[in-house]
Design a protein around this motif. Structure first.
Motif, PDB file in Angstrom:
ATOM      1  N   LYS A   5       0.834  -1.205   0.000  1.00 15.73           N
ATOM      2  CA  LYS A   5       0.000   0.000   0.000  1.00 15.73           C
ATOM      3  C   LYS A   5       0.867   1.252   0.000  1.00 15.73           C
ATOM      4  O   LYS A   5       0.587   2.219  -0.706  1.00 15.73           O
ATOM      5  N   GLU A   6       1.951   1.227   0.749  1.00 19.46           N
ATOM      6  CA  GLU A   6       2.883   2.364   0.783  1.00 19.46           C
ATOM      7  C   GLU A   6       3.516   2.578  -0.596  1.00 19.46           C
ATOM      8  O   GLU A   6       3.629   3.704  -1.073  1.00 19.46           O
ATOM      9  N   PHE A   7       3.928   1.489  -1.258  1.00 16.61           N
ATOM     10  CA  PHE A   7       4.500   1.569  -2.596  1.00 16.61           C
ATOM     11  C   PHE A   7       3.520   2.209  -3.573  1.00 16.61           C
ATOM     12  O   PHE A   7       3.876   3.086  -4.351  1.00 16.61           O
ATOM     13  N   VAL A   8       2.272   1.757  -3.545  1.00 21.84           N
ATOM     14  CA  VAL A   8       1.253   2.293  -4.445  1.00 21.84           C
ATOM     15  C   VAL A   8       1.064   3.785  -4.196  1.00 21.84           C
ATOM     16  O   VAL A   8       1.021   4.590  -5.132  1.00 21.84           O
ATOM     17  N   ASN A   9       0.985   4.191  -2.950  1.00 22.63           N
ATOM     18  CA  ASN A   9       0.789   5.611  -2.635  1.00 22.63           C
ATOM     19  C   ASN A   9       1.974   6.470  -3.074  1.00 22.63           C
ATOM     20  O   ASN A   9       1.795   7.572  -3.570  1.00 22.63           O
ATOM     21  N   LYS A  10       3.189   5.977  -2.907  1.00 23.71           N
ATOM     22  CA  LYS A  10       4.382   6.740  -3.279  1.00 23.71           C
ATOM     23  C   LYS A  10       4.587   6.818  -4.789  1.00 23.71           C
ATOM     24  O   LYS A  10       5.187   7.754  -5.289  1.00 23.71           O
ATOM     25  N   ASN A  11       4.122   5.802  -5.519  1.00 25.76           N
ATOM     26  CA  ASN A  11       4.434   5.690  -6.949  1.00 25.76           C
ATOM     27  C   ASN A  11       3.225   5.763  -7.860  1.00 25.76           C
ATOM     28  O   ASN A  11       3.310   5.395  -9.022  1.00 25.76           O
ATOM     29  N   LYS A  12       2.123   6.286  -7.378  1.00 29.31           N
ATOM     30  CA  LYS A  12       0.900   6.274  -8.182  1.00 29.31           C
ATOM     31  C   LYS A  12       1.029   7.065  -9.481  1.00 29.31           C
ATOM     32  O   LYS A  12       0.323   6.794 -10.432  1.00 29.31           O
ATOM     33  N   ASP A  13       1.947   8.029  -9.552  1.00 27.47           N
ATOM     34  CA  ASP A  13       2.137   8.785 -10.784  1.00 27.47           C
ATOM     35  C   ASP A  13       3.150   8.137 -11.726  1.00 27.47           C
ATOM     36  O   ASP A  13       3.274   8.540 -12.873  1.00 27.47           O
ATOM     37  N   ARG A  14       3.904   7.156 -11.243  1.00 24.15           N
ATOM     38  CA  ARG A  14       4.928   6.502 -12.053  1.00 24.15           C
ATOM     39  C   ARG A  14       4.493   5.142 -12.569  1.00 24.15           C
ATOM     40  O   ARG A  14       5.060   4.624 -13.513  1.00 24.15           O
ATOM     41  N   TYR A  15       3.540   4.546 -11.927  1.00 31.05           N
ATOM     42  CA  TYR A  15       3.109   3.200 -12.279  1.00 31.05           C
ATOM     43  C   TYR A  15       1.604   3.162 -12.473  1.00 31.05           C
ATOM     44  O   TYR A  15       0.868   3.891 -11.832  1.00 31.05           O
ATOM     45  N   GLU A  16       1.207   2.308 -13.361  1.00 30.90           N
ATOM     46  CA  GLU A  16      -0.190   1.916 -13.416  1.00 30.90           C
ATOM     47  C   GLU A  16      -0.254   0.689 -12.510  1.00 30.90           C
ATOM     48  O   GLU A  16       0.406  -0.318 -12.765  1.00 30.90           O
ATOM     49  N   TRP A  33      -0.152  -5.727  -8.579  1.00 35.21           N
ATOM     50  CA  TRP A  33       0.587  -5.632  -9.834  1.00 35.21           C
ATOM     51  C   TRP A  33       0.968  -4.174 -10.066  1.00 35.21           C
ATOM     52  O   TRP A  33       0.301  -3.260  -9.598  1.00 35.21           O
ATOM     53  N   ALA A  34       2.076  -3.986 -10.749  1.00 33.57           N
ATOM     54  CA  ALA A  34       2.537  -2.640 -11.073  1.00 33.57           C
ATOM     55  C   ALA A  34       3.218  -2.660 -12.437  1.00 33.57           C
ATOM     56  O   ALA A  34       4.072  -3.500 -12.706  1.00 33.57           O
ATOM     57  N   LYS A  35       2.817  -1.741 -13.303  1.00 35.79           N
ATOM     58  CA  LYS A  35       3.415  -1.594 -14.627  1.00 35.79           C
ATOM     59  C   LYS A  35       3.989  -0.180 -14.709  1.00 35.79           C
ATOM     60  O   LYS A  35       3.265   0.802 -14.523  1.00 35.79           O
ATOM     61  N   LEU A  36       5.284  -0.083 -14.961  1.00 43.48           N
ATOM     62  CA  LEU A  36       5.929   1.214 -15.076  1.00 43.48           C
ATOM     63  C   LEU A  36       5.258   2.000 -16.195  1.00 43.48           C
ATOM     64  O   LEU A  36       5.113   1.510 -17.309  1.00 43.48           O
ATOM     65  N   ASP A  37       4.826   3.208 -15.906  1.00 44.18           N
ATOM     66  CA  ASP A  37       4.048   4.005 -16.856  1.00 44.18           C
ATOM     67  C   ASP A  37       4.750   5.322 -17.177  1.00 44.18           C
ATOM     68  O   ASP A  37       4.116   6.350 -17.356  1.00 44.18           O
TER      69      ASP A  37
END
Length: 142
Positions: A5-16, A33-37
């Motif tokens: 959850k922390e990763f998603v919050n920190k990287n929401k603009d960099r990853y889909e 799941w995370a896809k570099l965007d």
């Protein structure tokens, strides 16, 4: 799953990214799941008339400034890049998408390019946006 959850919050603009958390009686389970965007953008300015500009103190590739825009009319500025003495800019990270580039400030000895949308390209996580631009003889100041 607190780290996810922390990763998603920190990287929401960099990853889909997204995921699911399954709760019930017992241990919670998470699937994420995370896809570099994003991609990288850089510009390299060159002179198409090096017989005049090379080793000539009246000309410099340093100081050309380019705007990278998200729309074809070059109104919505995403970022600006400025060339060094070798005609190269820094590398910047931008969201995946289609971009349009316009020279906004000409370097010493060169006229500002009159092309509004002289380059366009698409960037994503697997390919960066590298724009190489040559200058034509009529763009140099005499």
């Amino acid at each position: 799953y607190a780290n996810a959850k922390e990763f998603v919050n920190k990287n929401k603009d960099r990853y889909e990214c997204g995921g699911y958390i399954y709760t019930g009686e017992g241990q919670d389970l998470g699937q994420f799941w995370a896809k570099l965007d994003v991609g990288n953008a850089t510009i390299q300015k060159t002179s198409a008339n090096t017989s005049i500009t090379k080793d000539n103190d009246c000309y410099s590739l340093a100081g050309a400034t380019y705007g990278i825009y998200s729309n074809k009319d070059c109104i919505d500025l995403v970022t600006s890049l400025t060339t060094d003495k070798n005609g190269n800019t820094d590398i910047v990270e931008i969201q995946a998408g289609t971009y349009y580039v316009k020279e906004t400030e000409a370097p010493k000895g060169f006229n500002l390019s009159t092309a509004r949308n002289n380059h366009c390209g698409r960037t994503d996580s697997s390919n960066g946006l590298l724009i190489r631009g040559g200058l034509h003889a009529d763009e140099t100041q005499f």
